[in-house]
Design a protein around this motif. Structure first.
Motif, PDB file in Angstrom:
ATOM      1  N   ASP A   1       0.831  -1.173   0.000  1.00 59.34           N
ATOM      2  CA  ASP A   1       0.000   0.000   0.000  1.00 59.34           C
ATOM      3  C   ASP A   1       0.884   1.247   0.000  1.00 59.34           C
ATOM      4  O   ASP A   1       2.042   1.190   0.366  1.00 59.34           O
TER       5      ASP A   1
ATOM      6  N   ARG B   1       1.056  -6.552   3.819  1.00 59.55           N
ATOM      7  CA  ARG B   1       1.460  -5.230   3.300  1.00 59.55           C
ATOM      8  C   ARG B   1       2.752  -4.793   3.984  1.00 59.55           C
ATOM      9  O   ARG B   1       2.784  -4.572   5.189  1.00 59.55           O
TER      10      ARG B   1
ATOM     11  N   GLU C   1      -1.408  -4.723   9.124  1.00 58.64           N
ATOM     12  CA  GLU C   1      -2.768  -5.232   9.047  1.00 58.64           C
ATOM     13  C   GLU C   1      -3.601  -4.356   9.974  1.00 58.64           C
ATOM     14  O   GLU C   1      -3.055  -3.553  10.728  1.00 58.64           O
ATOM     15  N   ASP C   2      -4.924  -4.476   9.932  1.00 60.30           N
ATOM     16  CA  ASP C   2      -5.759  -3.666  10.819  1.00 60.30           C
ATOM     17  C   ASP C   2      -5.335  -3.868  12.278  1.00 60.30           C
ATOM     18  O   ASP C   2      -5.423  -4.972  12.821  1.00 60.30           O
TER      19      ASP C   2
ATOM     20  N   SER D   1      -8.281   0.979  13.347  1.00 59.37           N
ATOM     21  CA  SER D   1      -7.731   0.693  12.030  1.00 59.37           C
ATOM     22  C   SER D   1      -6.344   1.310  11.884  1.00 59.37           C
ATOM     23  O   SER D   1      -6.032   2.336  12.504  1.00 59.37           O
TER      24      SER D   1
ATOM     25  N   GLU E   1      -4.028   2.011   8.355  1.00 58.82           N
ATOM     26  CA  GLU E   1      -4.018   1.848   6.898  1.00 58.82           C
ATOM     27  C   GLU E   1      -2.648   1.441   6.388  1.00 58.82           C
ATOM     28  O   GLU E   1      -2.522   0.536   5.564  1.00 58.82           O
ATOM     29  N   THR E   2      -1.599   2.115   6.869  1.00 61.29           N
ATOM     30  CA  THR E   2      -0.271   1.861   6.314  1.00 61.29           C
ATOM     31  C   THR E   2       0.794   2.259   7.326  1.00 61.29           C
ATOM     32  O   THR E   2       0.511   2.961   8.308  1.00 61.29           O
TER      33      THR E   2
ATOM     34  N   ASP F   1      -0.526   5.558  10.783  1.00 63.00           N
ATOM     35  CA  ASP F   1      -1.775   6.183  11.177  1.00 63.00           C
ATOM     36  C   ASP F   1      -2.555   5.201  12.034  1.00 63.00           C
ATOM     37  O   ASP F   1      -2.692   4.031  11.682  1.00 63.00           O
TER      38      ASP F   1
ATOM     39  N   ASP G   1      -8.959   9.098   6.709  1.00 60.34           N
ATOM     40  CA  ASP G   1      -8.380   8.720   5.422  1.00 60.34           C
ATOM     41  C   ASP G   1      -6.913   9.115   5.300  1.00 60.34           C
ATOM     42  O   ASP G   1      -6.254   8.760   4.325  1.00 60.34           O
TER      43      ASP G   1
ATOM     44  N   ILE H   1      -2.742   9.534   5.984  1.00 57.59           N
ATOM     45  CA  ILE H   1      -1.627   8.639   6.256  1.00 57.59           C
ATOM     46  C   ILE H   1      -0.367   9.470   6.505  1.00 57.59           C
ATOM     47  O   ILE H   1      -0.384  10.702   6.413  1.00 57.59           O
TER      48      ILE H   1
ATOM     49  N   ASP I   1      -4.254  11.485   0.783  1.00 52.73           N
ATOM     50  CA  ASP I   1      -3.437  10.459   1.425  1.00 52.73           C
ATOM     51  C   ASP I   1      -2.545   9.737   0.415  1.00 52.73           C
ATOM     52  O   ASP I   1      -2.526   8.508   0.332  1.00 52.73           O
TER      53      ASP I   1
ATOM     54  N   ASP J   1      -0.683   0.953  -7.915  1.00 49.50           N
ATOM     55  CA  ASP J   1       0.118   0.704  -6.714  1.00 49.50           C
ATOM     56  C   ASP J   1       1.594   0.567  -7.064  1.00 49.50           C
ATOM     57  O   ASP J   1       2.252  -0.413  -6.710  1.00 49.50           O
TER      58      ASP J   1
END
Length: 395
Positions: free
Chosen positions: A49, A98, A114-115, A148, A150-151, A167, A196, A198, A249, A361
């Motif tokens: 990601d 990821r 991961e989450d 959550s 994200e990255t 984040d 949203d 990052i 983001d 990506d």
């Protein structure tokens, strides 16, 4: 643009036609090259990601770490193509897929996302077996209220200390380690950002920079940590740019040998015939300049830019484009040239696939490209196909 043997441009185009070039684009007669997959996994968008860097080149070869349904997969380029490193890949089965990679010498530090899970693993190259070997993994401490992540990205400063930035809900947090294996609790860099948004962490000269988007305030921001200071000692927020919907983001950066940093970002303008990206240059004194580029057009919706450079040489910007007319995707490869106090952007080639589905990506290495080495970029589609291109063919 010429080949290394100084043949004229027509020779390059002839070469590309043999390799799969079928036509020219409608933008400045840009050559188009259709690529075949180098590998396939059971995992869509295997190079996601943003803004993670997943490839590296060293004296042992060329490597890329991609996602799969049962964990990350390390591939090495050899005489037959790109080969899965089966023994190593089996050891991190079921880990998050990821990945962001920091490679130095014989070792790689990798943060897997991961989450609400951040896992740092270390692998080391064995000269005896001529393979990377799994050494250890550790899960970073995550706040109990996490919903959550994200990255995440990882780096190492001039003192040899490691940093991870991510984040978490509506916050940007950093983790610190003296040795890469024992990690601190997170320190909050920013709060009350958009869900949203990052961040990106980058090692500068004797400093570490955390940069993040904040769509609530329409701003791109930075905080600086001096190497050797306490892990919670950071500068006040530095506003790179604020207002005019300039935040989104999408962040990616490269650091030049003289210490300057270039960052490619997307904004949230999303208006026809208006620039969608911003090239941001950070000088040694911390001053930023911001140059919008790449308009949204009826047949071009640009997204997810990355940037890298050849040491003491060319600067490349690469991003995905969706054709709004036929819903086909391609990868736009561009050269950025500093000229007369400003910046010029030239599209060199469009990379396409035969799959009529989403692809993008784009990812590359954290390290700059060596003049005499491969200059690899990778991207993937939603069916699990992974593609590669060597920018060296354009030089």
């Amino acid at each position: 643009m010429k080949l290394k043997n100084n043949l004229p441009i027509i020779a390059l185009l002839t070469c590309l036609m043999i390799c799969g070039l079928e036509s020219f684009s409608q933008k400045n007669n840009t050559p188009e090259l259709y690529l075949e997959p180098i590998f396939k996994v059971n995992y869509g968008d295997a190079t996601a990601d943003k803004p993670q860097s997943k490839s590296w080149t060293n004296e042992y070869g060329q490597w890329v770490l991609i996602g799969d349904e049962d964990g990350p997969k390390l591939l090495k380029k050899d005489a037959s193509g790109w080969t899965s490193q089966t023994e190593l890949n089996h050891t991190w089965k079921d880990l998050p897929s990821r990945a962001d990679v920091w490679s130095k010498g014989d070792q790689c530090q990798i943060v897997l996302v991961e989450d609400c899970v951040l896992t740092v693993v270390q692998i080391a190259y064995s000269k005896n077996s001529e393979k990377y070997k799994y050494q250890w993994k550790v899960d970073l401490p995550i706040t109990a209220d996490c919903n959550s992540i994200e990255t995440a990205t990882i780096t190492q400063d001039s003192k040899g200390e490691f940093w991870v930035c991510a984040d978490v809900n509506e916050k940007i947090m950093v983790w610190h380690s003296l040795n890469g294996e024992e990690w601190s609790n997170p320190f909050t860099i920013a709060d009350s950002i958009n869900l949203d948004d990052i961040s990106l962490i980058v090692a500068l000269q004797n400093q570490v920079s955390v940069i993040w988007s904040d769509q609530n305030t329409q701003s791109i921001n930075e905080r600086i940590h001096s190497d050797g200071d306490a892990m919670d000692k950071w500068s006040d927020r530095i506003i790179v740019q604020e207002g005019d919907n300039n935040a989104d983001d999408h962040l990616n950066a490269t650091v030049f040998e003289n210490g300057r940093m270039a960052m490619a970002t997307k904004n949230s303008v999303d208006e026809m015939n208006q620039p969608q990206f911003v090239l941001r240059i950070r000088e040694l004194n911390g001053q930023w300049t911001n140059t919008p580029y790449e308009n949204l057009m009826p047949h071009r919706t640009p997204s997810r830019p990355i940037i890298n450079h050849v040491e003491s040489g060319k600067i490349f910007e690469i991003h995905a484009v969706r054709n709004r007319v036929d819903n086909r995707y391609f990868i736009s490869v561009n050269e950025i040239v500093e000229k007369n106090g400003g910046w010029e952007f030239k599209e060199l080639i469009q990379l396409k696939t035969k799959i009529r589905r989403k692809n993008g990506d784009v990812t590359s290495s954290k390290a700059s490209f060596l003049p005499d080495g491969p200059k690899l970029i990778f991207f993937s589609d939603e069916l699990g196909n992974v593609y590669s291109f060597d920018l060296d063919s354009l030089l």
